[in-house]
Design a protein around this motif. Structure first.
Motif, PDB file in Angstrom:
ATOM      1  N   UNK A 180     -54.635  32.954 -13.877  1.00  0.00           N
ATOM      2  CA  UNK A 180     -55.858  32.101 -13.785  1.00  0.00           C
ATOM      3  C   UNK A 180     -57.182  33.018 -14.263  1.00  0.00           C
ATOM      4  N   UNK A 189     -57.125  33.618 -17.879  1.00  0.00           N
ATOM      5  CA  UNK A 189     -57.907  32.454 -18.670  1.00  0.00           C
ATOM      6  C   UNK A 189     -59.344  32.559 -18.615  1.00  0.00           C
ATOM      7  N   UNK A 202     -64.732  28.750 -19.952  1.00  0.00           N
ATOM      8  CA  UNK A 202     -64.395  28.116 -18.656  1.00  0.00           C
ATOM      9  C   UNK A 202     -65.184  29.001 -17.798  1.00  0.00           C
ATOM     10  N   UNK A 206     -68.509  27.451 -17.908  1.00  0.00           N
ATOM     11  CA  UNK A 206     -68.389  26.066 -17.247  1.00  0.00           C
ATOM     12  C   UNK A 206     -68.623  26.292 -15.810  1.00  0.00           C
ATOM     13  N   UNK A 207     -67.898  27.122 -15.284  1.00  0.00           N
ATOM     14  CA  UNK A 207     -67.926  27.392 -13.630  1.00  0.00           C
ATOM     15  C   UNK A 207     -69.143  27.813 -13.111  1.00  0.00           C
ATOM     16  N   UNK A 234     -72.144  25.260 -13.966  1.00  0.00           N
ATOM     17  CA  UNK A 234     -71.836  24.183 -12.939  1.00  0.00           C
ATOM     18  C   UNK A 234     -72.448  24.396 -11.633  1.00  0.00           C
ATOM     19  N   UNK A 270     -67.552  23.341 -26.098  1.00  0.00           N
ATOM     20  CA  UNK A 270     -66.642  23.906 -24.818  1.00  0.00           C
ATOM     21  C   UNK A 270     -66.899  23.719 -23.554  1.00  0.00           C
ATOM     22  N   UNK A 271     -68.194  23.441 -23.254  1.00  0.00           N
ATOM     23  CA  UNK A 271     -68.778  23.463 -22.042  1.00  0.00           C
ATOM     24  C   UNK A 271     -69.426  22.260 -21.776  1.00  0.00           C
ATOM     25  N   UNK A 272     -69.258  21.312 -20.746  1.00  0.00           N
ATOM     26  CA  UNK A 272     -69.467  20.070 -20.836  1.00  0.00           C
ATOM     27  C   UNK A 272     -70.742  20.156 -19.296  1.00  0.00           C
ATOM     28  N   UNK A 305     -68.615  30.203  -5.602  1.00  0.00           N
ATOM     29  CA  UNK A 305     -67.379  29.492  -5.038  1.00  0.00           C
ATOM     30  C   UNK A 305     -66.445  28.742  -6.174  1.00  0.00           C
ATOM     31  N   UNK A 306     -67.293  28.412  -7.093  1.00  0.00           N
ATOM     32  CA  UNK A 306     -66.534  27.895  -8.089  1.00  0.00           C
ATOM     33  C   UNK A 306     -65.456  28.862  -8.855  1.00  0.00           C
ATOM     34  N   UNK A 342     -62.712  29.482  -6.327  1.00  0.00           N
ATOM     35  CA  UNK A 342     -61.859  28.453  -6.250  1.00  0.00           C
ATOM     36  C   UNK A 342     -60.795  28.335  -7.498  1.00  0.00           C
ATOM     37  N   UNK A 343     -61.383  28.791  -8.653  1.00  0.00           N
ATOM     38  CA  UNK A 343     -60.851  28.929  -9.906  1.00  0.00           C
ATOM     39  C   UNK A 343     -59.726  30.089  -9.916  1.00  0.00           C
ATOM     40  N   UNK A 344     -59.989  31.078  -9.632  1.00  0.00           N
ATOM     41  CA  UNK A 344     -58.960  32.360  -9.485  1.00  0.00           C
ATOM     42  C   UNK A 344     -58.060  32.204  -8.604  1.00  0.00           C
ATOM     43  N   UNK A 345     -58.503  32.164  -7.357  1.00  0.00           N
ATOM     44  CA  UNK A 345     -57.628  32.185  -6.139  1.00  0.00           C
ATOM     45  C   UNK A 345     -57.027  30.802  -5.500  1.00  0.00           C
TER      46      UNK A 345
END
Lengths: 402, 302
Positions: free
Chosen positions: B4, B7, B14, B17-18, B21, B146-148, B263-264, B267-270
């Motif tokens: 992750x 990525x 990404x 994006x995180x 957001x 790429x980012x929404x 936090x985002x 959350x993505x990585x771990x």
């Protein structure tokens, strides 16, 4: 010595009292049920109660239950457990000891069933439950609990089989993402999915455990966006279902196959609220009005559905259907036992092999129903269509999700 | 975990994006946290019913949308007024009894009781279902698509920012704002100078309730709510205030947006199950460092 005699006397008095217990005064058999009429499970709890009521009404109208040449009407004593396990347990105690019900029907949810089962077990009162699917209910060695529904680990296994069929590539190249809440029930579902994923040799690329106080799924869904799995499995009660379809749309996340639980309770089919956001999602269900099963009391599943609709004004969710099935199973077991003795009825329940509108019912040693499969429905434009398993499917699964 | 992380390194969109957001939704949290800090600073009350007031605001927006056909964004002024009045009522019923309470646990217990009461009442009135008020405003793509970003999050951000600026001006220049700040500094001196402290407290609490209402309207548009999810918002705002420090207006904004972004990413990585734990660990580290630094100056953290 005197004391001993007194004890024996009391005991025989008590026994006499039990034999002539008022459970069968007049010509009714009292069943007890603590269901959630208020609190967080109240929506489903009310479905449960309506299911029970309809079952009792039809069993009675078809002549009731015959025991030893005498016919009895069924009657249910209800309490509201307020969606709290501790309350459920004490109400079960009260139903058995004070209201002297002969047999029990289950509450709504695995959590409440878990709280009530030890009580019915202690008193040796047979209970047929219809809304506790957690696998952990069936490894406790309970002898008096029988469940008409499929257990939780079966909920989404069919989705794994479907992606294996539809993906059009070898199983080892199929990727699966799991976003499943961190509570015992949802984790049972995860265990079932993982079993099947491993059996097929698929690859799990995301395995997130969503927190119980779930309020935002951004990080998990961006991961889905990055890794583009073939199958995304979401299970986190109704809040997980609602949040995931809302946020998938907001984040521009799409997958070829989306499989979920609790679509119905999250009202994803309500187009006023969710529009077409959840279209083509696959939803696990215990039962659907369109399955091809039938039994003596209500005829076909479709027939049951229209009777329910006429009575209550809405299409029965599976929570109501399985509750009705529990009443039918109970009535059948009492008839076959030809007795109101608790152990005789328990043995009759264990030997159940019954066709109902809800599906075939046959219990394993542990008390769960092993004869009825879970079904998978696809949500298209506010309507659910049964797409798997193949023998009950009414429509072809749309894949990939447009 | 390494996958992750890779990525994020290989495809920075990404990460963008995180973070974006998180920044956008963080503004909503900052707004709610500011309300908490306000009554904490002025009245020395930690409001554990903060999240429930947020959810109540959300339900009002939802009801106005589905029952009366008022667009969720347009419902915000109505909800603000309703929650302001609600805040005054709660003040008259419960909160004023807690003023001057030396024991912080009494105030926590009382507001926690209020939280439970509100949860149950909301459940009785609005039902236990999960609801959302989707304004269906579409989305926007940046960085070559790429980012929404959903437009409602962007609008929420600007609404939160506008409210923050308005609040800043009110606090700085209006009579009531000045009175509130004076009372926060020294209630006794403020009273001697002729400020009606009772009124200041009532207004402060009502302003907080109104902020929660606005926050709730935004929450129900961006996510989903149900009667029992309030605690998430209470804890989050509590954490933001601790991190930023009481009375640090700018700090709260940065803490709110920072925590959400972080936090985002964690959350993505771990994994989603650890994101709250990571934030709490960070909080402990920050507090410990701050306490060590304060000790050097012979101060202590309140």
């Amino acid at each position: 010595m005197k004391n001993y005699k007194f004890g024996v006397m009391m005991k025989s008095l008590l026994l006499a009292g039990l034999i002539a217990s008022p459970a069968v005064i007049a010509d009714t058999i009292k069943l007890g049920a603590a269901v959630s009429l208020s609190g967080k499970y109240s929506t489903a709890g009310n479905h449960t109660k309506k299911g029970y009521d309809l079952g009792v009404k039809y069993v009675n109208s078809m002549g009731g239950v015959a025991v030893n040449g005498k016919t009895y009407d069924l009657e249910i004593v209800y309490y509201d457990d307020e969606s709290t396990p501790a309350r459920g347990a004490s109400l079960a105690e009260r139903l058995i000891l004070r209201d002297k019900v002969s047999f029990m029907l289950g509450p709504y949810s695995s959590g409440l069933t878990k709280a009530i089962a030890p009580v019915t077990e202690k008193h040796g009162v047979p209970m047929v439950e219809a809304n506790g699917a957690s696998r952990s209910l069936f490894n406790q060695g309970y002898k008096y609990m029988f469940a008409v529904l499929s257990t939780s680990e079966q909920y989404l296994q069919e989705a794994v089989n479907q992606i294996a069929l539809k993906a059009g590539k070898p199983a080892s190249e199929i990727t699966v993402a799991l976003a499943i809440e961190n509570d015992p029930f949802s984790q049972d579902i995860r265990a079932g999915v993982l079993d099947d994923v491993n059996r097929h040799g698929m690859k799990v690329v995301i395995d997130d455990k969503l927190p119980r106080d779930l309020s935002d799924m951004t990080s998990t869904l961006v991961k889905v966006k990055a890794l583009k799995p073939d199958l995304l499995v979401v299970s986190g009660h109704s809040k997980g279902a609602a949040l995931s379809v809302r946020q998938m749309n907001d984040l521009g996340v799409s997958v070829n196959m989306l499989a979920m639980t609790h679509c119905e309770s999250a009202k994803l089919h309500d187009k006023e609220k969710f529009g077409n956001l959840a279209d083509y999602a696959l939803c696990a269900a215990q039962w659907s009005p369109s399955v091809s099963s039938e039994g003596a009391v209500f005829g076909t599943a479709g027939n049951y559905s229209s009777i329910f609709n006429d009575t209550y004004g809405y299409v029965p969710p599976y929570q109501a259907a399985e509750s009705t099935a529990a009443v039918i199973v109970m009535a059948d077991a009492i008839t076959r036992a030809n007795s109101l003795d608790k152990d005789a009825v328990r043995d009759a329940l264990a030997a159940t092999d019954l066709s109902t509108f809800y599906g075939q019912i046959r219990f394993s040693e542990a008390g769960n129903n092993i004869a009825k499969p879970m079904i998978l429905r696809q949500l298209i434009d506010g309507k659910y269509y049964v797409v798997a398993p193949a023998n009950v499917a009414e429509a072809e699964l749309v894949y990939p999700r447009p | 975990m390494i996958t992750y992380l890779n990525i994020l390194i290989d495809s920075p969109e990404f990460l963008a994006q995180l973070v974006i957001n998180g920044l956008l939704v963080g503004a909503i949290f900052a707004l709610i946290a500011y309300g908490l800090a306000l009554i904490w600073g002025v009245m020395n009350i930690i409001n554990f019913a903060q999240g429930e007031m947020v959810i109540f605001g959300g339900y009002l927006t939802y009801t106005l949308f589905y029952q009366f056909g008022i667009h969720p964004i347009l419902s915000i002024p109505i909800v603000t007024v309703l929650l302001f009045v609600f805040g005054l009522l709660v003040y008259k019923a419960v909160i004023f009894r807690l003023l001057g309470e030396k024991d912080i646990f009494i105030t926590i217990l009382a507001t926690f009781g209020l939280a439970i009461l509100m949860q149950q009442l909301m459940q009785a009135i609005f039902g236990p279902d999960v609801v959302t008020a989707n304004p269906e405003l579409g989305m926007m793509h940046i960085f070559d698509g790429k980012v929404s970003i959903s437009n409602i999050q962007l609008i929420s951000f600007f609404i939160a920012a506008a409210v923050a600026i308005a609040l800043f001006i009110i606090m700085k220049y209006s009579r009531m704002g000045q009175a509130i700040r004076a009372t926060a500094q020294n209630p006794r001196a403020a009273r001697i100078l002729g400020i009606d402290i009772e009124k200041v407290y009532a207004n402060t609490f009502a302003i907080n309730a109104a902020l929660c209402g606005i926050g709730g309207s935004l929450v129900v548009m961006v996510w989903t709510i149900h009667p029992f999810v309030g605690l998430v918002y209470t804890f989050r705002s509590f954490m933001i205030v601790i991190l930023a420090g009481l009375g640090n207006f700018v700090g709260i904004i940065f803490a709110g947006m920072g925590i959400s972004s972080l936090e985002n990413v964690t959350g993505f990585v771990i994994g989603a199950e650890f994101q709250a734990a990571v934030i709490f660990c960070l909080l402990v580290i920050i507090l410990v460092t701050r306490s060590i630094m304060a000790r050097k100056k012979r101060q202590y953290i309140q």
